[in-house]
Design a protein around this motif. Structure first.
Motif, PDB file in Angstrom:
ATOM      1  N   ARG A 244     -33.255 -20.828  19.538  1.00  0.00           N
ATOM      2  CA  ARG A 244     -32.352 -20.030  19.996  1.00  0.00           C
ATOM      3  C   ARG A 244     -33.896 -19.761  20.846  1.00  0.00           C
ATOM      4  NH1 ARG A 244     -34.641 -14.933  16.635  1.00  0.00           N
ATOM      5  NH2 ARG A 244     -36.724 -15.671  16.000  1.00  0.00           N
TER       6      ARG A 244
ATOM      7  N   PRO B 273     -29.423 -23.669  13.975  1.00  0.00           N
ATOM      8  CA  PRO B 273     -29.259 -23.297  15.052  1.00  0.00           C
ATOM      9  C   PRO B 273     -31.006 -22.944  15.617  1.00  0.00           C
ATOM     10  CG  PRO B 273     -28.995 -21.310  13.378  1.00  0.00           C
ATOM     11  CD  PRO B 273     -29.032 -22.430  12.910  1.00  0.00           C
TER      12      PRO B 273
ATOM     13  N   VAL C 225     -28.826 -18.052  21.503  1.00  0.00           N
ATOM     14  CA  VAL C 225     -28.348 -19.112  20.525  1.00  0.00           C
ATOM     15  C   VAL C 225     -28.501 -20.161  21.776  1.00  0.00           C
ATOM     16  CG1 VAL C 225     -27.325 -20.947  18.127  1.00  0.00           C
ATOM     17  CG2 VAL C 225     -28.320 -18.818  18.134  1.00  0.00           C
TER      18      VAL C 225
END
Length: 202
Positions: free
Chosen positions: A83, A81, A151
Motif C-alpha cells: 500500500r 498486497p 493498495v
C-alpha cells in the motif's frame, strides 16, 4: 521590443517549469502527506504476509556488508498486497530488466510533500513473463493520486524464496534511512520482522 518581451517571457516560463519539476522551498515538492517523523504507514497491509524485512545500509562497513538503499519486504506467499505509505501522486511506473542480475522488476514512485518513496516490486527472475505478470499486478497508473493506506499493487512471486518489495525513501534525490518517518505502529511491525532483531537502518 516584442522580441525582448518574448525572450523575457520564455526565460520566465523556463524558470517556472524548472521550479515545478524539481520543487522549491527546501525540497518540499509534491502534494499530499508532508514527510515528517511519524508520517508514514507500513508498506505491507498484513504483517503475516511478510517473511522478513532486510535492513537499510549506508555503507559496506556495516554488519550487512554492503550498501543497501532501502528496506526489503520478503513475502510469505503469492500476490501479497502493498500500500501507499503516504498520500501523494504516482509519478513513475517502469517495467525494466536490471543490469546486475538480469532480473525483471517494476518500479513505482510515490511522490508527496518533501520527498518520494520508490517501490521496486521484484519477482527475482530473468523470465520476462514474470516481469509482465508483475506489471499487470500494479493497480495504479502514472498521474494517479493515491491516499495513504491505499493498495497500489500485489507482489508477483517469481522466485520461491527471494521475491520481495524494495522500498526506498528519498529526499532531494538522495536515499535516507526511513526508520524515524514511520509511525509507531508501522515501525514496531517492521522492526518485529527483521532477522534477529537487526536494526532497520545501519
Amino acid at each position: 521590443m516584442n522580441q525582448e518581451y518574448r525572450m523575457k517571457t520564455t526565460i520566465l516560463f523556463v524558470i517556472l517549469g524548472t521550479l515545478a519539476l524539481y520543487g522549491c522551498g527546501g525540497g518540499n515538492s509534491g502534494t499530499g502527506t508532508q514527510l515528517t517523523a511519524g508520517s508514514l504507514v507500513a508498506p505491507h497491509v498484513n504483517q503475516a504476509d511478510i517473511d522478513y524485512v532486510g535492513s537499510y545500509s549506508e555503507s559496506a562497513g556495516t554488519p550487512l556488508g554492503r550498501i543497501h538503499n532501502g528496506l526489503d519486504f520478503r513475502t510469505t506467499g503469492q500476490r501479497k498486497p502493498f500500500r501507499a505509505v503516504a498520500t501523494g501522486s504516482i509519478t513513475k511506473i517502469l517495467l525494466w530488466k536490471t543490469n546486475t542480475f538480469g532480473n525483471w522488476q517494476v518500479n513505482v514512485r510515490l511522490t508527496f510533500k518533501g520527498g518520494f518513496a520508490e517501490y521496486a516490486f521484484e519477482p527475482m527472475t530473468t523470465a520476462k513473463s514474470d516481469g509482465q505478470a508483475q506489471h499487470s499486478s500494479i493497480l495504479v497508473s502514472e498521474g494517479d493520486t493515491v491516499t495513504q493506506g491505499q493498495v497500489i499493487g500485489y507482489l508477483h512471486k517469481g522466485h520461491p524464496s527471494h521475491t520481495h518489495v524494495h522500498l526506498g525513501l528519498y529526499v532531494d534525490g538522495n536515499t535516507i534511512c526511513p526508520a524515524k518517518y514511520f509511525n509507531d505502529a508501522a515501525r514496531a511491525s517492521i522492526q518485529s520482522l527483521t532477522r534477529g532483531g537487526a536494526p532497520l537502518c545501519y
